[in-house]
Design an enzyme around this catalytic site. Structure first.
Site, PDB file in Angstrom:
ATOM      1  N   SER A 579       0.850  -1.190   0.000  1.00 17.50           N
ATOM      2  CA  SER A 579       0.000   0.000   0.000  1.00 17.50           C
ATOM      3  C   SER A 579       0.890   1.246   0.000  1.00 17.50           C
ATOM      4  CB  SER A 579      -0.944  -0.034   1.196  1.00 17.50           C
ATOM      5  OG  SER A 579      -1.965   0.932   1.059  1.00 17.50           O
ATOM      6  N   HIS A 700      -7.938  -5.013  -1.065  1.00 18.92           N
ATOM      7  CA  HIS A 700      -6.794  -4.414  -0.402  1.00 18.92           C
ATOM      8  C   HIS A 700      -6.588  -4.942   1.017  1.00 18.92           C
ATOM      9  CE1 HIS A 700      -3.859  -1.111  -0.568  1.00 18.92           C
ATOM     10  NE2 HIS A 700      -4.070  -0.971   0.722  1.00 18.92           N
TER      11      HIS A 700
END
Length: 731
Positions: A579, A700
């Site tokens: 990320s 995610h």
């Protein structure tokens, strides 16, 4: 130490490339792989399939080389599953005699929500019976449904919970009856990142929901949240909007109702900005539930503010206003403004205030103690204070040098506080502090058998960044690789992990992949970089916006220190992050390709010129800068990994891991940088390949245990292969 060749193609699959160059605020910005932004373009799909084939060929050879070693597919999978086999248990949320908590046994794919309550017919030693209320796998046997959040009503009769499907994180809200387990409300969609604040009685709650898609432009449908009042059992279309109109479309909201139901507090932050506005409303006025009158607690300040009404009826505020490491102030709800604040816990000289909890002798209006959890250079400590003066009166003994999360009390008060503790070699356990005796006892352990762990030496090192700033990092190594003086006996394959953003702290925590790497003979290092929250808000701001390069400089300084001190070499060192940490890795690879043998870049953010056009990017402009602003575009171009690729450079081996359901960070970032690196690198693809691992049906965040293990196995094997650890264990 050498690595064996990786069986990859001698040439990478051709990527759709153009000569696109844009003039942006005086900058000529090349974007040769713009086509790869579109996942539906046939050229993108063809390129992606070719990358899948390339990675599959590499995996086939790697599996063969790893066979018969502790890093073989089956052996490493089994070891990771064993390290995670004890499962997980969370701190309790009390509602009268009922307590709710999360738990995952070693063989469960997802954690479940459990309720425990007295039952005279239970036949258990403590007279308590447990029931599973929510099991994501029961909701979806494919394992792609994840539990995002849950919140019991104030009486504990109802439970609101949110689930997402296929990794989208698009939470759907439901309500069930705790006694029967039957659904009583929902589904309510558009509830991503929505807190739920129950009113007493359980007939209604406040929550956050996005506006209907037909009310906003198509490219803004992920934003435009509002706070609503929802009556249980009524259609969501009848909900009453109570807050949010006129505020920035990227605002995220918090909402809570005091235990007595009198006070409603709402907070708002524009995107991920480190500033929070807070309002309070008295719900006792006629019609106030549907149309509350809000009074400012703190609005328009350059500070984060968290406020709540305590059991004693006073308004408490945890803020970094005039205190970058945090302080606790108190006032009355009827006089909530800053001018009325009285500091109860002042800022510490070093430690960061994380959490507080009040205890009492049975009268919730007369607290007898105040507990404060602090983070001192990423290590937790808990102190005891006088609840009226803030004077320190003692400390809470902790099991070791690790991390404490949550200070949980019963809503009705009492002397007990529950908290979770973990460190690098300790699974999270729940402990109970008894304020009457000062004793800390184990409350709940993970449900399964604790794994056998390697003998690990952990130490915290200090490194000087180029501008003189002291940066700390945790170094984990197998005990037989470290001398009595704490220095390495010889260089070893090493992973350097970092994040450095959004005030996220990398505190000591149990990690199965870390321990598997160390057990195999590698060194694992976690760097506490600027941009994180380890040292408070000033530390965060020193690594954001115009100062983002500090994060990368810190990371490089730690890497250079590890080499200089003999922990590793540049031919056996890998960087790893996901990320925002993927951005860190992208910057490390493109700024200092000489430092690394390999890199794992997971769900990364890499094109900093166009990042805010995709996913939730527009909510991050306060962290990185706005590419539509000429000055801020200059900051971004200064480090944007995609734009820092230089033809003819010998880049390290890179594994991009991306998730096609990711609605936060679009996989286009990895596609574009992978294509750019494959075209630019002079490194032999048989020695330092640039690879893309795609995964379908996940996003995610949260995922099933088997998918977590599968991803970790492939990431660990890649860095072991390209840093020489695989060759070492195979001897």
């Amino acid at each position: 130490m050498t690595t064996e060749p990786a069986p990859t193609a001698t040439a990478y699959p051709p990527a759709p490339r153009t000569d696109l160059v844009e003039e942006l605020a005086g900058h000529r910005v090349a974007d040769p792989y713009r086509t790869l932004e579109d996942p539906d373009d046939e050229r993108t799909q063809r390129w992606s399939r070719a990358q899948d084939d390339l990675y599959a060929a590499y995996r086939e050879g790697l599996s063969a080389r790893a066979a018969g070693t502790p890093l073989a597919d089956a052996a490493l999978s089994a070891r990771l599953r064993g390290l995670l086999g004890a499962g997980f248990v969370g701190a309790p949320a009390w509602r009268g005699d009922r307590r709710f908590f999360s738990r995952r046994t070693g063989d469960q794919e997802h954690a479940v929500v459990v309720v425990a309550e007295p039952d005279d017919s239970a036949g258990t030693p403590d007279g308590v019976v447990e029931r599973v209320l929510i099991d994501p796998l029961a909701l979806d046997p494919t394992g792609t449904t994840t539990l995002d959040a849950w919140q019991p009503s104030k009486e504990g009769d109802l439970l609101a919970y949110q689930v997402s499907h296929g990794g989208t994180e698009e939470s759907v809200l439901h309500v069930l009856d705790v006694a029967t387990g039957e659904s009583v409300d929902g589904p309510i969609d558009r509830a991503r990142y929505s807190p739920v604040a129950w009113l007493p009685g359980g007939d209604a709650f406040y929550y956050v929901r996005r506006l209907a898609p037909d009310l906003v432009p198509a490219d803004e449908q992920q934003y435009h949240r509002r706070v609503w009042l929802h009556r249980v059992g009524t259609p969501a279309e009848q909900d009453v909007e109570v807050f949010g109109a006129g505020l920035p479309m990227t605002s995220y909201y918090g909402v809570q109702v005091s235990r007595d139901g009198r006070w409603l507090l709402v907070s708002a932050a524009a995107g991920t900005a480190p500033r929070t506005d807070v309002w309070i409303a008295d719900l006792t006025a006629p019609g106030a539930h549907e149309a509350p009158t809000f009074v400012e607690v703190a609005v328009g300040l350059d500070a984060e503010v968290g406020a709540w009404v305590g059991r004693d009826g006073r308004l408490y505020v945890h803020t970094d206003l005039d205190a970058p490491r945090g302080r606790l102030v108190v006032t009355e709800p009827t006089a909530p403004g800053v001018a009325h604040w009285v500091t109860l816990l002042p800022q510490d000289d070093v430690a960061v205030l994380e959490d507080v909890a009040f205890v009492d002798d049975g009268d919730p209006t007369a607290p007898t103690g105040l507990l404060a959890a602090w983070r001192r250079h990423a290590v937790s400590e808990v102190t005891v204070h006088d609840p009226r003066t803030g004077a320190r009166t003692g400390t809470v003994p902790l099991p070791g040098l690790g991390s404490v999360s949550g200070l949980v009390t019963r809503p009705e008060g009492g002397p007990d506080v529950w908290f979770a503790y973990t460190d690098h070699v300790t699974l999270p356990h729940v402990h109970r502090y008894d304020a009457t005796t000062g004793a800390v006892t184990l409350w709940a352990a993970p449900p399964g058998a604790l794994p056998d762990l390697p003998q690990v030496r952990t130490q915290q090192i200090e490194v000087t960044s180029p501008d003189g700033t002291t940066v700390r990092a945790f170094v984990l190594a197998r005990a037989d690789r470290v001398g009595d003086d704490g220095r390495p006996l010889s260089p070893a394959p090493t992973v350097l992990y970092g994040y450095g953003g959004f005030q996220v702290s990398l505190d000591p925590a149990f990690s199965a992949s870390t321990l598997a790497w160390v057990e195999a003979g590698g060194v694992y290092v976690v760097a506490n970089l600027r941009g994180g929250g380890e040292e408070g808000e000033e530390w965060h701001r020193a690594g954001m916006r115009a100062h983002k390069q500090n994060v990368f400089d810190d990371f490089h300084a730690v890497a250079e220190h590890l080499v200089a001190q003999g922990w590793t070499t540049t031919s056996t060192l890998a960087c790893w992050g996901g990320s925002n940490g993927g951005l860190l890795v992208g910057a490390a690879v493109t700024q200092r390709p000489d430092l690394w043998a390999a890199a794992v870049c997971s769900a990364p953010l890499l094109d900093m010129v166009r990042y805010q056009r995709f996913g939730l990017g527009v909510t991050w402009t306060e962290e990185y800068g706005d590419a539509d602003d000429p000055q801020e575009l200059g900051w971004l171009l200064g480090y944007s990994p995609y734009h820092r690729v230089v033809d003819g450079t010998a880049y390290p081996a890179v594994l991009f891991t991306v998730f096609e359901g990711d609605s936060r960070v679009d996989p286009l970032h990895a596609r574009k940088l992978a294509a750019a690196l494959q075209a630019a690198t002079t490194s032999d693809p048989a020695q330092r390949p640039v690879l893309v691992r795609r995964e379908i049906g996940v996003g995610h965040g949260a995922r099933a245990l088997s998918r977590t293990i599968g991803l970790s196995v492939e990431q660990l094997q890649f860095v072991a292969d390209r840093t020489g650890l695989l060759a070492e264990v195979g001897r």
